[in-house]
Design a protein around this motif. Structure first.
Motif, PDB file in Angstrom:
ATOM      1  N   THR A  57      36.946  -4.020 101.740  1.00  0.00           N
ATOM      2  CA  THR A  57      36.473  -2.760 102.317  1.00  0.00           C
ATOM      3  C   THR A  57      37.047  -1.573 101.559  1.00  0.00           C
ATOM      4  O   THR A  57      36.331  -0.614 101.246  1.00  0.00           O
ATOM      5  CB  THR A  57      36.856  -2.669 103.809  1.00  0.00           C
ATOM      6  OG1 THR A  57      36.296  -3.781 104.500  1.00  0.00           O
ATOM      7  CG2 THR A  57      36.362  -1.383 104.431  1.00  0.00           C
ATOM      8  N   ALA A  58      38.332  -1.617 101.255  1.00  0.00           N
ATOM      9  CA  ALA A  58      38.974  -0.522 100.525  1.00  0.00           C
ATOM     10  C   ALA A  58      38.344  -0.349  99.146  1.00  0.00           C
ATOM     11  O   ALA A  58      38.071   0.768  98.706  1.00  0.00           O
ATOM     12  CB  ALA A  58      40.468  -0.775 100.398  1.00  0.00           C
ATOM     13  N   SER A  59      38.083  -1.451  98.479  1.00  0.00           N
ATOM     14  CA  SER A  59      37.481  -1.403  97.148  1.00  0.00           C
ATOM     15  C   SER A  59      36.057  -0.856  97.207  1.00  0.00           C
ATOM     16  O   SER A  59      35.675   0.004  96.413  1.00  0.00           O
ATOM     17  CB  SER A  59      37.484  -2.798  96.528  1.00  0.00           C
ATOM     18  OG  SER A  59      36.870  -2.780  95.269  1.00  0.00           O
ATOM     19  N   SER A  60      35.290  -1.323  98.159  1.00  0.00           N
ATOM     20  CA  SER A  60      33.895  -0.887  98.284  1.00  0.00           C
ATOM     21  C   SER A  60      33.774   0.589  98.638  1.00  0.00           C
ATOM     22  O   SER A  60      32.873   1.281  98.178  1.00  0.00           O
ATOM     23  CB  SER A  60      33.179  -1.707  99.360  1.00  0.00           C
ATOM     24  OG  SER A  60      33.098  -3.046  98.964  1.00  0.00           O
ATOM     25  N   ASN A  61      34.708   1.081  99.475  1.00  0.00           N
ATOM     26  CA  ASN A  61      34.644   2.463  99.944  1.00  0.00           C
ATOM     27  C   ASN A  61      35.477   3.424  99.103  1.00  0.00           C
ATOM     28  O   ASN A  61      35.482   4.626  99.382  1.00  0.00           O
ATOM     29  CB  ASN A  61      35.111   2.554 101.398  1.00  0.00           C
ATOM     30  CG  ASN A  61      34.204   1.799 102.337  1.00  0.00           C
ATOM     31  OD1 ASN A  61      33.070   1.487 102.010  1.00  0.00           O
ATOM     32  ND2 ASN A  61      34.721   1.489 103.508  1.00  0.00           N
ATOM     33  N   GLY A  62      36.198   2.904  98.126  1.00  0.00           N
ATOM     34  CA  GLY A  62      37.048   3.760  97.307  1.00  0.00           C
ATOM     35  C   GLY A  62      38.198   4.355  98.094  1.00  0.00           C
ATOM     36  O   GLY A  62      38.588   5.503  97.871  1.00  0.00           O
ATOM     37  N   GLN A  63      38.756   3.580  99.015  1.00  0.00           N
ATOM     38  CA  GLN A  63      39.844   4.052  99.859  1.00  0.00           C
ATOM     39  C   GLN A  63      41.116   3.277  99.568  1.00  0.00           C
ATOM     40  O   GLN A  63      41.086   2.224  98.938  1.00  0.00           O
ATOM     41  CB  GLN A  63      39.485   3.871 101.334  1.00  0.00           C
ATOM     42  CG  GLN A  63      38.338   4.731 101.801  1.00  0.00           C
ATOM     43  CD  GLN A  63      38.006   4.439 103.248  1.00  0.00           C
ATOM     44  OE1 GLN A  63      37.574   3.331 103.565  1.00  0.00           O
ATOM     45  NE2 GLN A  63      38.217   5.421 104.109  1.00  0.00           N
ATOM     46  N   MET A  64      42.220   3.821 100.077  1.00  0.00           N
ATOM     47  CA  MET A  64      43.501   3.127  99.952  1.00  0.00           C
ATOM     48  C   MET A  64      43.602   2.060 101.038  1.00  0.00           C
ATOM     49  O   MET A  64      42.957   2.162 102.081  1.00  0.00           O
ATOM     50  CB  MET A  64      44.662   4.117 100.087  1.00  0.00           C
ATOM     51  CG  MET A  64      44.725   5.119  98.967  1.00  0.00           C
ATOM     52  SD  MET A  64      46.194   6.178  99.050  1.00  0.00           S
ATOM     53  CE  MET A  64      45.886   7.074 100.539  1.00  0.00           C
ATOM     54  N   ILE A  65      44.424   1.066 100.794  1.00  0.00           N
ATOM     55  CA  ILE A  65      44.620  -0.028 101.755  1.00  0.00           C
ATOM     56  C   ILE A  65      45.109   0.532 103.082  1.00  0.00           C
ATOM     57  O   ILE A  65      44.656   0.130 104.148  1.00  0.00           O
ATOM     58  CB  ILE A  65      45.629  -1.072 101.208  1.00  0.00           C
ATOM     59  CG1 ILE A  65      45.126  -1.670  99.895  1.00  0.00           C
ATOM     60  CG2 ILE A  65      45.924  -2.158 102.232  1.00  0.00           C
ATOM     61  CD1 ILE A  65      43.834  -2.416  99.981  1.00  0.00           C
ATOM     62  N   ALA A  66      46.036   1.486 103.038  1.00  0.00           N
ATOM     63  CA  ALA A  66      46.591   2.059 104.263  1.00  0.00           C
ATOM     64  C   ALA A  66      45.541   2.814 105.074  1.00  0.00           C
ATOM     65  O   ALA A  66      45.667   2.931 106.287  1.00  0.00           O
ATOM     66  CB  ALA A  66      47.759   2.977 103.931  1.00  0.00           C
ATOM     67  N   GLU A  67      44.519   3.327 104.425  1.00  0.00           N
ATOM     68  CA  GLU A  67      43.447   4.019 105.141  1.00  0.00           C
ATOM     69  C   GLU A  67      42.537   3.031 105.863  1.00  0.00           C
ATOM     70  O   GLU A  67      42.070   3.291 106.963  1.00  0.00           O
ATOM     71  CB  GLU A  67      42.597   4.851 104.180  1.00  0.00           C
ATOM     72  CG  GLU A  67      43.298   6.055 103.608  1.00  0.00           C
ATOM     73  CD  GLU A  67      42.443   6.792 102.602  1.00  0.00           C
ATOM     74  OE1 GLU A  67      42.454   8.030 102.658  1.00  0.00           O
ATOM     75  OE2 GLU A  67      41.768   6.146 101.778  1.00  0.00           O
ATOM     76  N   VAL A  68      42.304   1.911 105.244  1.00  0.00           N
ATOM     77  CA  VAL A  68      41.377   0.922 105.793  1.00  0.00           C
ATOM     78  C   VAL A  68      42.042   0.063 106.863  1.00  0.00           C
ATOM     79  O   VAL A  68      41.477  -0.182 107.919  1.00  0.00           O
ATOM     80  CB  VAL A  68      40.815   0.016 104.667  1.00  0.00           C
ATOM     81  CG1 VAL A  68      39.977  -1.107 105.227  1.00  0.00           C
ATOM     82  CG2 VAL A  68      40.018   0.845 103.692  1.00  0.00           C
TER      83      VAL A  68
END
Length: 112
Positions: A57-68
């Motif tokens: 999910t983090a990779s697909s959305n371009g987010q950090m692990i802590a955000e996801v």
């Protein structure tokens, strides 16, 4: 050349930190972390559990692990590693009680 495990960085003299990543991938044989460390004579600094959902999910959305997945084991491990590198102490766990800070002070007040 020796067989001793590397403990200090030859360049900067700092402590070498060992990170074991993608632990617990399904249907993939792996050596248990304890056995791995014992065989090499080292203890891992941080073990990052495999979490396909959070990392995907983090990779697909371009987010950090802590955000996801802020409460995921992987996020906690990465935060722990970041705090070690930065030299910060991990934050203390907050008690759910409003009276906890007062109760913690009681023993010290009695001794005075």
């Amino acid at each position: 050349m020796t067989d001793d495990p590397l403990r200090d960085c030859p360049t900067c003299g700092g402590e070498v930190r060992r990170v074991i990543n993608q632990v617990g991938v399904l249907k993939r044989p792996e050596i248990p972390v304890a056995d791995f460390g014992k065989a090499l004579g080292i203890e891992p600094t941080v073990v990052i559990q495999h979490d396909a959902q959070t990392f995907g999910t983090a990779s697909s959305n371009g987010q950090m692990i802590a955000e996801v997945g802020a409460k995921s084991k992987a996020a906690e491990a990465l935060m722990s590693l970041a705090q070690l590198i930065a030299g910060h102490e991990p934050p203390s766990k907050k008690s759910g009680s409003l009276l906890a800070p007062l109760m913690n002070k009681l023993p010290s007040l009695r001794k005075k």
